[in-house]
Design a protein around this motif. Structure first.
Motif, PDB file in Angstrom:
ATOM      1  N   VAL A  26       0.456  -1.163   0.289  1.00  0.00           N
ATOM      2  CA  VAL A  26       0.013   0.389  -0.311  1.00  0.00           C
ATOM      3  C   VAL A  26       0.878   1.293  -0.014  1.00  0.00           C
ATOM      4  CG1 VAL A  26      -1.970   1.500   1.350  1.00  0.00           C
ATOM      5  CG2 VAL A  26      -1.544  -0.877   1.034  1.00  0.00           C
ATOM      6  N   VAL A  27       1.619   1.004   0.751  1.00  0.00           N
ATOM      7  CA  VAL A  27       3.067   2.835   0.870  1.00  0.00           C
ATOM      8  C   VAL A  27       3.277   2.909  -0.533  1.00  0.00           C
ATOM      9  CG1 VAL A  27       5.177   3.495   1.923  1.00  0.00           C
ATOM     10  CG2 VAL A  27       3.024   2.705   3.296  1.00  0.00           C
ATOM     11  N   VAL A  32       3.975   5.559  -5.529  1.00  0.00           N
ATOM     12  CA  VAL A  32       4.446   5.528  -7.545  1.00  0.00           C
ATOM     13  C   VAL A  32       3.538   6.431  -7.715  1.00  0.00           C
ATOM     14  CG1 VAL A  32       4.542   4.269  -8.878  1.00  0.00           C
ATOM     15  CG2 VAL A  32       5.766   3.235  -7.536  1.00  0.00           C
ATOM     16  N   ALA A  33       1.642   6.274  -7.081  1.00  0.00           N
ATOM     17  CA  ALA A  33       0.781   6.842  -7.476  1.00  0.00           C
ATOM     18  C   ALA A  33       1.119   8.496  -7.840  1.00  0.00           C
ATOM     19  CB  ALA A  33      -0.727   6.324  -6.974  1.00  0.00           C
ATOM     20  N   LEU A  34       1.752   8.993  -6.043  1.00  0.00           N
ATOM     21  CA  LEU A  34       2.146  10.259  -5.933  1.00  0.00           C
ATOM     22  C   LEU A  34       2.766  10.507  -6.998  1.00  0.00           C
ATOM     23  CD1 LEU A  34       1.719  12.725  -4.389  1.00  0.00           C
ATOM     24  CD2 LEU A  34       3.749  12.289  -2.925  1.00  0.00           C
ATOM     25  N   ARG A  36       3.840   9.847 -10.179  1.00  0.00           N
ATOM     26  CA  ARG A  36       2.344  10.005 -10.876  1.00  0.00           C
ATOM     27  C   ARG A  36       2.074  11.417 -11.304  1.00  0.00           C
ATOM     28  NH1 ARG A  36       1.229   6.252 -15.525  1.00  0.00           N
ATOM     29  NH2 ARG A  36      -0.566   6.884 -15.981  1.00  0.00           N
ATOM     30  N   ILE A  37       1.069  11.490 -10.109  1.00  0.00           N
ATOM     31  CA  ILE A  37       0.309  12.782 -10.334  1.00  0.00           C
ATOM     32  C   ILE A  37       1.519  13.664 -10.644  1.00  0.00           C
ATOM     33  CG2 ILE A  37      -0.672  13.842  -8.612  1.00  0.00           C
ATOM     34  CD1 ILE A  37      -2.005  11.698  -7.566  1.00  0.00           C
ATOM     35  N   LEU A  38       2.219  14.024  -9.828  1.00  0.00           N
ATOM     36  CA  LEU A  38       3.089  14.718  -9.740  1.00  0.00           C
ATOM     37  C   LEU A  38       4.318  15.729 -11.024  1.00  0.00           C
ATOM     38  CD1 LEU A  38       3.986  14.681  -5.989  1.00  0.00           C
ATOM     39  CD2 LEU A  38       2.703  16.670  -7.063  1.00  0.00           C
ATOM     40  N   PHE A  39       4.459  14.247 -11.726  1.00  0.00           N
ATOM     41  CA  PHE A  39       5.462  14.260 -12.386  1.00  0.00           C
ATOM     42  C   PHE A  39       5.330  13.759 -13.943  1.00  0.00           C
ATOM     43  CE2 PHE A  39       7.617  14.254  -8.705  1.00  0.00           C
ATOM     44  CZ  PHE A  39       8.576  15.710  -8.844  1.00  0.00           C
ATOM     45  N   VAL A  40       4.154  13.319 -13.841  1.00  0.00           N
ATOM     46  CA  VAL A  40       3.792  12.951 -15.487  1.00  0.00           C
ATOM     47  C   VAL A  40       3.818  13.431 -16.021  1.00  0.00           C
ATOM     48  CG1 VAL A  40       1.499  12.631 -15.011  1.00  0.00           C
ATOM     49  CG2 VAL A  40       2.344  10.599 -16.807  1.00  0.00           C
ATOM     50  N   LYS A  41       3.584  14.909 -16.426  1.00  0.00           N
ATOM     51  CA  LYS A  41       3.529  15.864 -17.433  1.00  0.00           C
ATOM     52  C   LYS A  41       4.580  16.597 -17.558  1.00  0.00           C
ATOM     53  CE  LYS A  41      -0.319  15.196 -18.461  1.00  0.00           C
ATOM     54  NZ  LYS A  41      -1.902  14.676 -19.568  1.00  0.00           N
ATOM     55  N   ILE A  52      10.916   4.981 -12.060  1.00  0.00           N
ATOM     56  CA  ILE A  52       9.253   4.539 -10.895  1.00  0.00           C
ATOM     57  C   ILE A  52      10.186   3.314 -10.183  1.00  0.00           C
ATOM     58  CG2 ILE A  52       7.426   2.382 -11.199  1.00  0.00           C
ATOM     59  CD1 ILE A  52       6.697   4.600 -13.511  1.00  0.00           C
ATOM     60  N   GLY A  53      11.587   2.722 -10.789  1.00  0.00           N
ATOM     61  CA  GLY A  53      11.149   1.932  -9.649  1.00  0.00           C
ATOM     62  C   GLY A  53      12.272   2.442  -8.117  1.00  0.00           C
ATOM     63  N   PRO A  54      12.998   3.156  -8.436  1.00  0.00           N
ATOM     64  CA  PRO A  54      13.549   3.998  -7.261  1.00  0.00           C
ATOM     65  C   PRO A  54      12.833   4.867  -6.177  1.00  0.00           C
ATOM     66  CG  PRO A  54      15.133   4.552  -9.773  1.00  0.00           C
ATOM     67  CD  PRO A  54      14.014   3.568  -9.161  1.00  0.00           C
ATOM     68  N   ILE A  55      11.991   5.449  -7.079  1.00  0.00           N
ATOM     69  CA  ILE A  55      10.582   5.921  -6.288  1.00  0.00           C
ATOM     70  C   ILE A  55       9.815   4.408  -5.191  1.00  0.00           C
ATOM     71  CG2 ILE A  55       8.495   6.575  -6.057  1.00  0.00           C
ATOM     72  CD1 ILE A  55      10.870   8.767  -7.058  1.00  0.00           C
ATOM     73  N   ALA A  56       9.703   3.551  -5.623  1.00  0.00           N
ATOM     74  CA  ALA A  56       8.983   2.266  -5.456  1.00  0.00           C
ATOM     75  C   ALA A  56      10.255   2.049  -4.177  1.00  0.00           C
ATOM     76  CB  ALA A  56       8.567   1.283  -6.207  1.00  0.00           C
ATOM     77  N   LEU A  57      11.056   2.511  -4.604  1.00  0.00           N
ATOM     78  CA  LEU A  57      12.084   1.759  -2.621  1.00  0.00           C
ATOM     79  C   LEU A  57      12.099   2.881  -2.210  1.00  0.00           C
ATOM     80  CD1 LEU A  57      15.002  -0.007  -2.475  1.00  0.00           C
ATOM     81  CD2 LEU A  57      16.220   1.676  -3.934  1.00  0.00           C
ATOM     82  N   ILE A  58      11.817   4.264  -1.987  1.00  0.00           N
ATOM     83  CA  ILE A  58      11.951   5.405  -1.083  1.00  0.00           C
ATOM     84  C   ILE A  58      10.091   4.300  -0.392  1.00  0.00           C
ATOM     85  CG2 ILE A  58      11.417   7.526  -1.138  1.00  0.00           C
ATOM     86  CD1 ILE A  58      12.885   8.276  -3.235  1.00  0.00           C
TER      87      ILE A  58
END
Length: 79
Positions: A26-27, A32-34, A36-41, A52-58
């Motif tokens: 969940v975390v 990753v969703a946050l 995606r919302i902030l940096f997809v554009k 995406i992988g390093p963000i999941a590691l964070i």
């Protein structure tokens, strides 16, 4: 009488381990969703996908640090 089911009580000992394991994905998904919302554009597609992988590691570290400082004991005390 011979009780052959005495070894099956280990499941009750691990009951406090289940909520933190459910909280981990969940975390990670929320991080990753946050991201995606902030940096997809803002980021190019290749750079976005690379991080995406390093963000999941964070997200894993965000989960692991509170578990190290006492949430694990909190879940253990509930059960």
């Amino acid at each position: 009488m011979l009780d052959i089911f005495t070894g099956l009580t280990i499941g009750a000992d691990l009951l406090y381990f289940i909520p933190p394991m459910l909280l981990l994905p969940v975390v990670m998904v929320l991080c990753v969703a946050l991201y995606r919302i902030l940096f997809v554009k803002l980021l190019p597609n290749k750079i976005f996908n690379f991080f995406i992988g390093p963000i999941a590691l964070i997200g894993f570290f965000i989960w692991a640090i509170p578990m190290n400082i006492g949430f694990y004991e909190f879940f253990r005390s509930i059960f």
